[in-house]
Design a protein around this motif. Sequence first.
Motif, mmCIF file in Angstrom:
data_model
loop_
_atom_site.group_PDB
_atom_site.id
_atom_site.type_symbol
_atom_site.label_atom_id
_atom_site.label_comp_id
_atom_site.label_asym_id
_atom_site.label_seq_id
_atom_site.Cartn_x
_atom_site.Cartn_y
_atom_site.Cartn_z
ATOM 1 N N VAL A 171 1.011 -1.234 0.090
ATOM 2 C CA VAL A 171 -0.126 -0.021 -0.153
ATOM 3 C C VAL A 171 0.855 1.264 0.035
ATOM 4 O O VAL A 171 1.871 1.133 0.456
ATOM 5 N N SER A 172 0.281 2.429 -0.449
ATOM 6 C CA SER A 172 1.094 3.588 -0.377
ATOM 7 C C SER A 172 0.468 4.467 0.762
ATOM 8 O O SER A 172 -0.662 4.423 0.858
ATOM 9 N N VAL A 173 1.406 5.134 1.413
ATOM 10 C CA VAL A 173 1.159 5.916 2.441
ATOM 11 C C VAL A 173 1.659 7.335 2.106
ATOM 12 O O VAL A 173 3.027 7.712 1.878
ATOM 13 N N SER A 174 0.927 8.592 2.008
ATOM 14 C CA SER A 174 1.468 9.723 1.713
ATOM 15 C C SER A 174 0.763 10.837 2.597
ATOM 16 O O SER A 174 -0.175 10.611 3.238
ATOM 17 N N GLY A 175 1.106 12.001 2.265
ATOM 18 C CA GLY A 175 0.587 13.268 2.835
ATOM 19 C C GLY A 175 1.136 13.623 4.335
ATOM 20 O O GLY A 175 2.379 13.404 4.422
ATOM 21 N N ALA A 176 0.450 14.080 5.239
ATOM 22 C CA ALA A 176 1.046 14.247 6.526
ATOM 23 C C ALA A 176 1.487 13.304 7.339
ATOM 24 O O ALA A 176 0.885 13.057 8.619
ATOM 25 N N VAL A 177 2.315 12.442 6.823
ATOM 26 C CA VAL A 177 3.034 11.423 7.954
ATOM 27 C C VAL A 177 4.610 11.854 8.025
ATOM 28 O O VAL A 177 4.902 12.137 7.168
ATOM 29 N N SER A 178 5.098 11.004 8.932
ATOM 30 C CA SER A 178 6.496 11.189 9.221
ATOM 31 C C SER A 178 7.446 10.432 8.055
ATOM 32 O O SER A 178 8.375 11.005 7.492
ATOM 33 N N ALA A 199 4.315 3.939 8.890
ATOM 34 C CA ALA A 199 4.981 5.003 8.212
ATOM 35 C C ALA A 199 5.106 6.222 9.311
ATOM 36 O O ALA A 199 5.637 7.392 8.630
ATOM 37 N N GLY A 200 5.609 5.964 10.333
ATOM 38 C CA GLY A 200 6.025 7.026 11.310
ATOM 39 C C GLY A 200 5.097 7.691 12.073
ATOM 40 O O GLY A 200 5.385 8.385 12.934
ATOM 41 N N GLY A 201 3.720 7.652 11.940
ATOM 42 C CA GLY A 201 2.690 8.039 12.465
ATOM 43 C C GLY A 201 2.312 9.406 11.811
ATOM 44 O O GLY A 201 2.990 9.971 10.922
ATOM 45 N N VAL A 202 1.253 9.978 12.211
ATOM 46 C CA VAL A 202 0.864 11.477 11.737
ATOM 47 C C VAL A 202 1.757 12.642 12.031
ATOM 48 O O VAL A 202 2.001 12.639 13.354
ATOM 49 N N ALA A 203 1.905 13.435 11.115
ATOM 50 C CA ALA A 203 2.821 14.819 11.523
ATOM 51 C C ALA A 203 2.116 15.844 11.828
ATOM 52 O O ALA A 203 2.706 17.007 11.760
ATOM 53 N N ILE A 204 0.659 15.782 11.866
ATOM 54 C CA ILE A 204 0.051 17.283 12.234
ATOM 55 C C ILE A 204 -0.666 16.641 13.286
ATOM 56 O O ILE A 204 -0.903 15.526 13.869
ATOM 57 N N ILE A 243 -3.174 5.180 0.956
ATOM 58 C CA ILE A 243 -3.778 5.931 1.970
ATOM 59 C C ILE A 243 -3.138 7.273 2.383
ATOM 60 O O ILE A 243 -1.944 7.426 1.883
ATOM 61 N N VAL A 244 -3.950 8.445 2.457
ATOM 62 C CA VAL A 244 -3.546 9.990 2.430
ATOM 63 C C VAL A 244 -3.829 10.524 3.659
ATOM 64 O O VAL A 244 -5.264 10.492 3.986
ATOM 65 N N VAL A 245 -3.096 11.135 4.536
ATOM 66 C CA VAL A 245 -3.326 11.896 5.555
ATOM 67 C C VAL A 245 -3.255 13.239 5.348
ATOM 68 O O VAL A 245 -2.291 13.758 4.705
ATOM 69 N N GLU A 246 -4.468 14.154 5.453
ATOM 70 C CA GLU A 246 -4.510 15.308 5.205
ATOM 71 C C GLU A 246 -5.223 16.433 6.272
ATOM 72 O O GLU A 246 -5.738 15.849 7.135
ATOM 73 N N ARG A 247 -4.767 17.547 6.331
ATOM 74 C CA ARG A 247 -5.325 18.469 7.238
ATOM 75 C C ARG A 247 -6.729 18.955 6.798
ATOM 76 O O ARG A 247 -6.953 19.034 5.737
ATOM 77 N N ASP A 248 -7.651 18.979 7.854
ATOM 78 C CA ASP A 248 -8.881 19.556 7.454
ATOM 79 C C ASP A 248 -8.850 21.071 6.759
ATOM 80 O O ASP A 248 -8.201 21.864 7.389
ATOM 81 N N THR A 249 -9.620 21.303 5.936
ATOM 82 C CA THR A 249 -9.373 22.367 5.081
ATOM 83 C C THR A 249 -10.494 23.300 5.339
ATOM 84 O O THR A 249 -10.631 24.480 4.765
ATOM 85 N N PRO A 265 -8.426 28.831 10.139
ATOM 86 C CA PRO A 265 -8.851 27.377 9.939
ATOM 87 C C PRO A 265 -9.284 26.617 11.240
ATOM 88 O O PRO A 265 -9.143 27.106 12.252
ATOM 89 N N PHE A 266 -10.301 25.877 11.137
ATOM 90 C CA PHE A 266 -10.744 25.146 12.240
ATOM 91 C C PHE A 266 -9.684 24.241 12.882
ATOM 92 O O PHE A 266 -8.633 23.756 12.275
ATOM 93 N N GLU A 267 -9.864 24.344 14.309
ATOM 94 C CA GLU A 267 -8.469 23.582 14.993
ATOM 95 C C GLU A 267 -9.178 22.332 15.549
ATOM 96 O O GLU A 267 -8.615 21.554 16.634
ATOM 97 N N SER A 268 -10.338 21.918 15.357
ATOM 98 C CA SER A 268 -11.040 20.841 15.820
ATOM 99 C C SER A 268 -12.341 20.381 14.952
ATOM 100 O O SER A 268 -12.711 20.962 14.469
#
Length: 382
Positions: A171-178, A199-204, A243-249, A265-268
């Motif tokens: 699988v591919s893992v990209s986006g806001a991961v370490s 993948a090192g966990g989420v970076a955000i 798999i893509v990890v992204e920030r809430d827009t 931006p929203f914080e929650s």
Amino acid sequence: MKLMAKKGAKGLVLVVCVAALVGCSLPRPGPNKKEIFAGSVLKEGDAFIVSVNSRVTRATAVTPAFGFGSNFRNAGVVGSDTIAPGDILALTVFENVKDDPLLGNTGQRVSLLDQVQVDGAGFIFVPYAGRIKASGQSPEGLRRLITQKLDSQTPDPQVTVQRVAGDGSTVSVSGAVSGQGVFPIERPTRTLTAMLARAGGVAIEPAVALVRVTRGSHTDKIWLEDLYANPALDIALRAGDRIVVERDTRAYVAMGATGTQNRVPFESQTLSAIEAIAQVGGLNSTTADPTGVFVFRNEPAEIANSVLGRSDLTGDQRMVYVLDLTQPTGMFEARDFLVRDGDTVYVTEAPFVQWQRTIAAVTGTVGAATSLSDSATSSSGS
């Protein structure tokens, strides 16, 4: 006589300045309460102006709900030993002969077939056993199958099969991961959370992180916090998943007498009006009117009808929600009223601020005019 003329000139200047200021608008950050209410549908405007109460709060409490569909949730965990196209196999054959082994050279009883890759159709080729279907089998099942194929050609063959997840089980893992990359589905990484950890966990910040999974032509996403809070949402992975990890827009705009004016931006996952105000530094203590906190929004017809107690509205409706923080329940209403993506939170200035601005402008203008008059009088006297 000159003194009286001078005073008369000053008085004339003052009258002219006040008249000029009354006839025009001084600079300000936006409309006042009176002007906003003038845009109400009740006054032939194009917006519905609604005071926030508990009923309105319940009717407008809509938050984005994300989750995985049944095609993701019903997919069982892939067996850690299930062979798939692209996997790499290591085959070892022990032959019970001394002089003339089937696979090896004379006197060589052990034959190693290393780096045997399962092709795209799921087959491998084994000398003297032929083309064998490997995908979907476990190493033990494939071992027995190869043994049966060789048994008629060499006495009592002993076969071992070892599997290494290859290109077909990744699988591919990209986006806001370490650590972005392509990772094999192995025994420890057969589920979504396990692969994110690989993948090192989420970076955000987890509160604003969304995890999107694409399988074939179908894509679903989920809040990271929901994924961690509910193990039942931790889906099993399949080869080829993306798999893509992204920030809430989502974001809202803060304007008027607030600590700052910006797109925020929203914080929650959920954001109340009181949190939105606090996020921009609160109300400006010297200019804000706590009775004039407005939320501007284009509301879907279904919600607008519910808020207004109607059933005839169609299409998006312009809504202006009013919060009065000075009311006994004002702070509670602001705490419970949810801000949504694209909202504009606007705080009006207190009425006395415009009066102070007018006085300051008059005073400054009169001072400048008096100075000019004095200069003209001095020049004429000389």
